[in-house]
Scaffold this active site. Structure first.
Site, short mmCIF file in Angstrom:
data_model
loop_
_atom_site.label_atom_id
_atom_site.label_comp_id
_atom_site.label_asym_id
_atom_site.label_seq_id
_atom_site.Cartn_x
_atom_site.Cartn_y
_atom_site.Cartn_z
N GLY A 291 1.17 -6.99 12.80
CA GLY A 291 0.31 -6.90 12.09
C GLY A 291 0.49 -7.83 11.36
CG ASP B 98 -0.26 -0.05 2.13
OD1 ASP B 98 0.67 0.11 2.71
OD2 ASP B 98 -0.70 -0.83 3.39
CG ASN C 223 -1.32 -10.01 15.49
OD1 ASN C 223 -2.69 -9.92 15.47
ND2 ASN C 223 -1.22 -10.02 14.12
CB CYS D 175 6.45 -2.98 -19.42
SG CYS D 175 6.52 -4.15 -21.26
CG HIS E 248 4.82 -8.92 -0.52
ND1 HIS E 248 4.34 -9.99 0.42
CD2 HIS E 248 6.41 -10.26 -0.31
CE1 HIS E 248 4.65 -10.98 1.26
NE2 HIS E 248 5.31 -11.60 0.89
CB CYS F 291 3.70 -1.05 -22.10
SG CYS F 291 5.33 -0.60 -22.67
CB SER G 101 -1.25 -14.02 10.01
OG SER G 101 -1.21 -13.81 8.65
CD GLU H 48 -6.95 -12.23 15.33
OE1 GLU H 48 -6.99 -13.27 14.82
OE2 GLU H 48 -8.01 -12.52 15.38
P1 OAD Z 1 -2.96 -11.13 7.18
O1 OAD Z 1 -4.38 -9.71 6.44
O2 OAD Z 1 -2.68 -12.54 6.54
O3 OAD Z 1 -2.76 -11.10 8.56
C1 OAD Z 1 -3.10 -9.53 9.01
C2 OAD Z 1 -2.12 -10.05 10.42
O4 OAD Z 1 -2.98 -8.08 11.21
C3 OAD Z 1 -3.76 -10.50 11.63
O5 OAD Z 1 -2.92 -11.18 12.35
C4 OAD Z 1 -4.16 -9.70 12.19
O6 OAD Z 1 -4.39 -10.38 13.44
C5 OAD Z 1 -3.41 -8.76 12.11
N1 OAD Z 1 -4.21 -7.10 12.65
C6 OAD Z 1 -5.44 -7.37 12.32
N2 OAD Z 1 -6.30 -5.74 12.84
C7 OAD Z 1 -4.67 -5.30 12.97
C8 OAD Z 1 -4.12 -4.09 13.84
N3 OAD Z 1 -5.35 -2.86 14.11
N4 OAD Z 1 -3.29 -3.91 14.52
C9 OAD Z 1 -1.64 -4.69 14.24
N5 OAD Z 1 -2.50 -5.95 14.06
C10 OAD Z 1 -3.67 -6.28 13.85
O7 OAD Z 1 -2.23 -10.61 6.60
P2 OAD Z 1 -0.15 -10.35 6.01
O8 OAD Z 1 0.51 -10.82 7.58
O9 OAD Z 1 0.58 -8.93 6.12
O10 OAD Z 1 0.97 -11.07 0.00
O11 OAD Z 1 -0.23 -11.85 4.74
C11 OAD Z 1 0.93 -11.88 4.68
C12 OAD Z 1 1.10 -11.46 2.62
O12 OAD Z 1 -0.33 -12.81 2.70
C13 OAD Z 1 0.77 -10.21 2.20
O13 OAD Z 1 1.05 -9.81 1.77
C14 OAD Z 1 -0.14 -11.00 0.68
C15 OAD Z 1 -0.54 -12.15 1.31
O14 OAD Z 1 -0.92 -12.73 0.62
C16 OAD Z 1 1.31 -10.73 -1.48
O15 OAD Z 1 0.51 -10.75 -1.86
C17 OAD Z 1 2.92 -12.29 -1.86
#
Ligand code: OAD
Length: 250
Positions: free
Chosen positions: A188, A105, A214, A128, A120, A149, A190, A216
């Site tokens: 933040g 983002d 986190n 392209c 990522h 492109c 998972s 969770e």
């Molecule tokens: P996830 O959506 O898997 O996990 C989000 C995490 O943020 C969870 O553990 C939530 O408990 C936590 N969370 C939610 N709200 C929060 C808050 N307000 N403060 C702190 N934590 C909070 O996202 P990622 O771990 O980033 O990859 O996922 C990893 C990758 O999987 C992404 O970059 C993407 C995805 O598929 C690609 O696109 C290659």
């Protein structure tokens, strides 16, 4: 009760310490960006894991681009939250610092952080498919879907899809930082997508204390030295203030 600053003091950190931060989608949740695995993570009937693949793009570039256009539209209206801002302040004040994010983002950069590895990629860059050239592209919404492109070939988002490798130099720099970390903050994520998920363990094995933020539990929790259960926007600013104090750079 022991304060956060007292707990950080136990780690014997100083101005020469390398602080490494790994972030995931949770840090942007309070900015209003949907997480990947949360209940708001679906688009139409698709799961992210089914659209963010080279196979999906090959089969149906229009649908994949419609999804990216939708995500770009969401993110374009969002602003960094206090957690992004606090990490940008750490970047500004800590001499040895590395932020590694799985987020596409761009909100860390927008908050002013500079030592950022976007593992990522970034939603607002396109590549392209023929020449490999990368451009910034902030057009929201896109006029042409899928976009092309100037050479006529299809453009793709400059992000890493499932099944694709992370660019070697970004990965090497990230592992190198983790191996030399004096402290690792994990905010933040998972922690289920490799190789990012293994980075906190690498830092831990190299002797760095790990602090997780986190709401969770995650696979990081069992070996985290400190687990702060709650929202990044509320916890990270306080943590950052304590850390700057402990490092003597506040
Ligand atoms: P996830 O959506 O898997 O996990 C989000 C995490 O943020 C969870 O553990 C939530 O408990 C936590 N969370 C939610 N709200 C929060 C808050 N307000 N403060 C702190 N934590 C909070 O996202 P990622 O771990 O980033 O990859 O996922 C990893 C990758 O999987 C992404 O970059 C993407 C995805 O598929 C690609 O696109 C290659």
């Amino acid at each position: 009760m022991t304060s956060l600053a007292d707990r950080l003091s136990d780690f014997n950190l100083d101005v020469d310490s390398l602080v490494v931060v790994l972030t995931g989608a949770g840090i942007s949740a309070e900015s209003g960006v949907p997480t990947f695995r949360g209940k708001d993570g679906l688009w139409k009937t698709y799961r992210a894991q089914d659209l963010a693949t080279p196979e999906a793009f090959e089969r149906d570039p229009k649908t994949v681009w419609e999804w990216y256009d939708y995500r770009r539209q969401i993110v374009a209206t969002k602003r960094p939250n206090p957690a992004h801002v606090a990490l940008a302040e750490l970047d500004e004040k800590i001499p040895h610092f590395q932020l590694i994010t799985q987020n596409v983002d761009g909100l860390h950069l927008e908050a002013g952080a500079r030592r950022v590895i976007e593992l990522h990629g970034n939603l607002f860059r396109v590549r392209c498919t023929a020449e490999g050239t990368v451009f910034e592209d902030r057009e929201v919404p896109l006029k042409e879907i899928p976009p092309h492109c100037r050479c006529g070939a299809l453009l793709r988002p400059d992000v890493v899809w499932f099944g694709e490798p992370i660019p070697h130099d970004l990965l090497e720099r990230s592992f190198e930082a983790c191996r030399h970390a004096s402290l690792m903050l994990v905010v933040g994520t998972s922690a289920v997508v490799q190789p990012a998920a293994s980075m906190p363990l690498l830092a831990r094995q190299a002797g760095a204390p790990v602090v997780e933020i986190n709401p969770e539990e995650t696979p990081i929790t069992p070996f985290a030295d400190i687990s702060l259960r709650g929202r990044a926007g509320e916890i990270v600013p306080e943590l950052a203030t304590s850390l700057l104090d402990v490092l003597g750079v506040g």
